[in-house]
Write an enzyme that holds these catalytic residues in place. Structure first.
Site, short mmCIF file in Angstrom:
data_model
loop_
_atom_site.label_atom_id
_atom_site.label_comp_id
_atom_site.label_asym_id
_atom_site.label_seq_id
_atom_site.Cartn_x
_atom_site.Cartn_y
_atom_site.Cartn_z
N ARG A 1 0.84 -1.21 0.00
CA ARG A 1 0.00 0.00 0.00
C ARG A 1 0.87 1.25 0.00
O ARG A 1 0.55 2.26 -0.64
CB ARG A 1 -0.94 -0.02 1.21
CG ARG A 1 -2.05 -1.07 1.08
CD ARG A 1 -3.03 -0.99 2.21
NE ARG A 1 -3.71 0.30 2.23
CZ ARG A 1 -4.35 0.75 3.32
NH1 ARG A 1 -4.34 0.04 4.45
NH2 ARG A 1 -4.97 1.90 3.28
N GLN B 1 -9.24 9.74 7.80
CA GLN B 1 -9.10 8.33 8.15
C GLN B 1 -8.05 7.69 7.23
O GLN B 1 -7.64 6.56 7.46
CB GLN B 1 -10.43 7.59 7.96
CG GLN B 1 -11.56 8.13 8.79
CD GLN B 1 -12.87 7.48 8.42
OE1 GLN B 1 -13.26 6.45 8.96
NE2 GLN B 1 -13.57 8.08 7.45
N ASN B 2 -7.66 8.43 6.20
CA ASN B 2 -6.75 7.87 5.20
C ASN B 2 -5.32 7.86 5.73
O ASN B 2 -4.93 8.73 6.51
CB ASN B 2 -6.81 8.68 3.90
CG ASN B 2 -8.20 8.64 3.28
OD1 ASN B 2 -8.99 7.75 3.59
ND2 ASN B 2 -8.50 9.60 2.45
N HIS C 1 -5.99 7.59 11.78
CA HIS C 1 -5.69 6.16 11.64
C HIS C 1 -4.22 5.92 11.33
O HIS C 1 -3.85 4.83 10.91
CB HIS C 1 -6.55 5.54 10.53
CG HIS C 1 -8.00 5.40 10.94
ND1 HIS C 1 -8.99 5.11 10.03
CD2 HIS C 1 -8.63 5.55 12.13
CE1 HIS C 1 -10.15 5.06 10.66
NE2 HIS C 1 -9.96 5.32 11.94
N CYS D 1 7.52 2.43 17.11
CA CYS D 1 8.10 1.39 17.98
C CYS D 1 7.04 0.94 18.98
O CYS D 1 6.51 1.74 19.76
CB CYS D 1 9.30 1.95 18.75
SG CYS D 1 9.97 0.77 19.94
N CYS E 1 14.20 -0.42 16.49
CA CYS E 1 13.85 0.95 16.80
C CYS E 1 15.13 1.79 16.91
O CYS E 1 16.04 1.42 17.67
CB CYS E 1 13.08 1.01 18.13
SG CYS E 1 12.90 2.68 18.79
N CYS F 1 15.24 2.99 21.02
CA CYS F 1 15.45 2.07 22.17
C CYS F 1 16.10 0.76 21.71
O CYS F 1 16.36 -0.13 22.54
CB CYS F 1 14.11 1.78 22.86
SG CYS F 1 13.04 0.64 21.97
N SER G 1 -17.71 5.69 4.07
CA SER G 1 -18.96 4.92 4.09
C SER G 1 -19.67 5.00 5.43
O SER G 1 -20.77 4.49 5.60
CB SER G 1 -18.65 3.45 3.77
OG SER G 1 -17.80 2.92 4.80
N1 APR Z 1 -15.83 10.03 -4.89
C1 APR Z 1 -16.49 10.14 -3.71
N2 APR Z 1 -16.77 9.08 -2.90
C2 APR Z 1 -16.34 7.88 -3.32
C3 APR Z 1 -15.63 7.68 -4.53
C4 APR Z 1 -15.39 8.82 -5.32
N3 APR Z 1 -14.73 8.74 -6.50
N4 APR Z 1 -15.36 6.35 -4.65
C5 APR Z 1 -15.86 5.75 -3.55
N5 APR Z 1 -16.46 6.66 -2.75
C6 APR Z 1 -17.12 6.43 -1.47
C7 APR Z 1 -17.90 5.12 -1.40
O1 APR Z 1 -19.22 5.32 -1.83
C8 APR Z 1 -17.84 4.83 0.11
O2 APR Z 1 -18.94 5.41 0.78
O3 APR Z 1 -16.12 6.35 -0.49
C9 APR Z 1 -16.56 5.50 0.56
C10 APR Z 1 -15.44 4.53 0.88
O4 APR Z 1 -15.85 3.78 2.00
P1 APR Z 1 -14.84 2.73 2.61
O5 APR Z 1 -14.23 1.91 1.52
O6 APR Z 1 -15.55 2.05 3.74
O7 APR Z 1 -13.63 3.61 3.20
P2 APR Z 1 -13.64 4.45 4.53
O8 APR Z 1 -15.01 4.93 4.85
O9 APR Z 1 -12.55 5.46 4.41
O10 APR Z 1 -13.21 3.35 5.64
C11 APR Z 1 -13.03 3.82 6.95
O11 APR Z 1 -12.28 1.65 7.63
O12 APR Z 1 -11.05 -0.21 7.19
C12 APR Z 1 -11.07 0.95 7.89
O13 APR Z 1 -9.18 2.11 8.61
C13 APR Z 1 -9.93 1.84 7.47
O14 APR Z 1 -9.88 4.24 7.38
C14 APR Z 1 -10.62 3.09 6.96
C15 APR Z 1 -11.97 3.03 7.63
ZN ZN Z 2 11.72 2.01 20.71
#
Ligand code: APR
Ligand code: ZN
Length: 230
Positions: A56, A88-89, A106, A114, A133, A136, A174
């Site tokens: 990733r 959250q990204n 996140h 560490c 690390c 430490c 979402s």
């Molecule tokens: N433009 C706008 N919205 C979009 C697009 C786009 N081009 N493509 C997808 N989406 C929307 C989808 O409709 C969905 O509602 O983005 C959302 C993505 O939802 P998720 O895949 O659940 O991602 P997210 O909500 O960021 O997940 C939250 O879950 O797994 C954990 O830690 C991880 O930070 C993440 C958290």
């Molecule tokens: Zn350490």
């Protein structure tokens, strides 16, 4: 003077080529969360988890910010009140676009942590499991990512921002994962107006005063232009 707090999720980076989690074919359709995004998963198979985040991180390194990221920079620069992004990204696209006020609740792919002493250091390329690390010297390095079951970062600061927000905007998430999915309720309770910008209605769509649907690269710049024209 209106303070704007913006929560972003994977959807804002989708048009930069980074996969979301729960869309068709998303990351959680390819990998089991319990295998690659939990402390137990890491303890069971540190190499598998390290490889997952290395992949990733490599993909994020080739991605570039899109029009939605750039529109938020324009808003932060031109808007009279404070504009703060709580993301959250774990990619760095907000910062690459030029956003100054970004909170990664996140964690970040670009960081190593560490597990022994909480020291952090840059993770630019591939990490190895249980890296040494630099501080430490314990063999306790891990990706600086908040896994399921762990406490998201900066929650006190985020709560304080929500309490002072005049407008709370959720973009590209979402609304499946707490505590982020609960921010809209907190913002409402503090008296903020709430807006959702998303490709499709999220789990929490009914909680928003206003929802606009469409790709982020279209609806986010349009919304920013409206705000700045007010
Ligand atoms: N433009 C706008 N919205 C979009 C697009 C786009 N081009 N493509 C997808 N989406 C929307 C989808 O409709 C969905 O509602 O983005 C959302 C993505 O939802 P998720 O895949 O659940 O991602 P997210 O909500 O960021 O997940 C939250 O879950 O797994 C954990 O830690 C991880 O930070 C993440 C958290
Ligand atoms: Zn350490």
């Amino acid at each position: 003077m209106s303070n704007i707090v913006i929560l972003t999720g994977a959807g804002i980076s989708a048009e930069s080529g980074l996969g979301t989690f729960r869309d068709e074919g998303g990351l959680w359709a390819q990998h089991r969360i319990e295998d690659v995004a939990t402390p137990e998963g890491y303890a069971r198979n540190p190499q598998l988890v390290t490889d997952f985040y290395n992949a990733r991180r490599a993909q994020a390194a080739t991605a570039t910010p899109n029009a939605a990221h750039r529109a938020l920079v324009k808003l932060e620069t031109a808007h009279v009140g404070a504009v703060t992004i709580v993301t959250q990204n774990v990619d760095g696209l907000h910062e690459q676009a030029g956003s100054q006020s970004v909170i990664h609740m996140h964690g970040e792919l670009a960081g190593a942590l560490c597990a022994r002493c909480d020291h952090r250091w840059p993770a630019t390329g591939d990490m190895v499991p249980d890296d040494i690390c630099p501080k430490c010297k314990a063999s306790a390095g891990r990706p600086d990512i908040v896994w399921f079951g762990e406490m998201p970062y900066h929650m006190e600061r985020i709560e304080q921002l929500l309490s002072q927000a005049d407008l709370f905007v959720s973009i590209g998430t979402s609304g499946n994962v707490y505590p982020a999915a609960g921010f809209v309720q907190a913002a409402r309770a503090y008296g903020a107006a709430t807006l959702e910008l998303n490709l499709e209605p999220s789990e929490g769509a009914s909680l928003f005063d206003d929802t606009r649907l469409g790709p982020a690269t279209q609806i986010v710049p349009n919304w920013v232009s409206e705000v700045l024209a007010q």
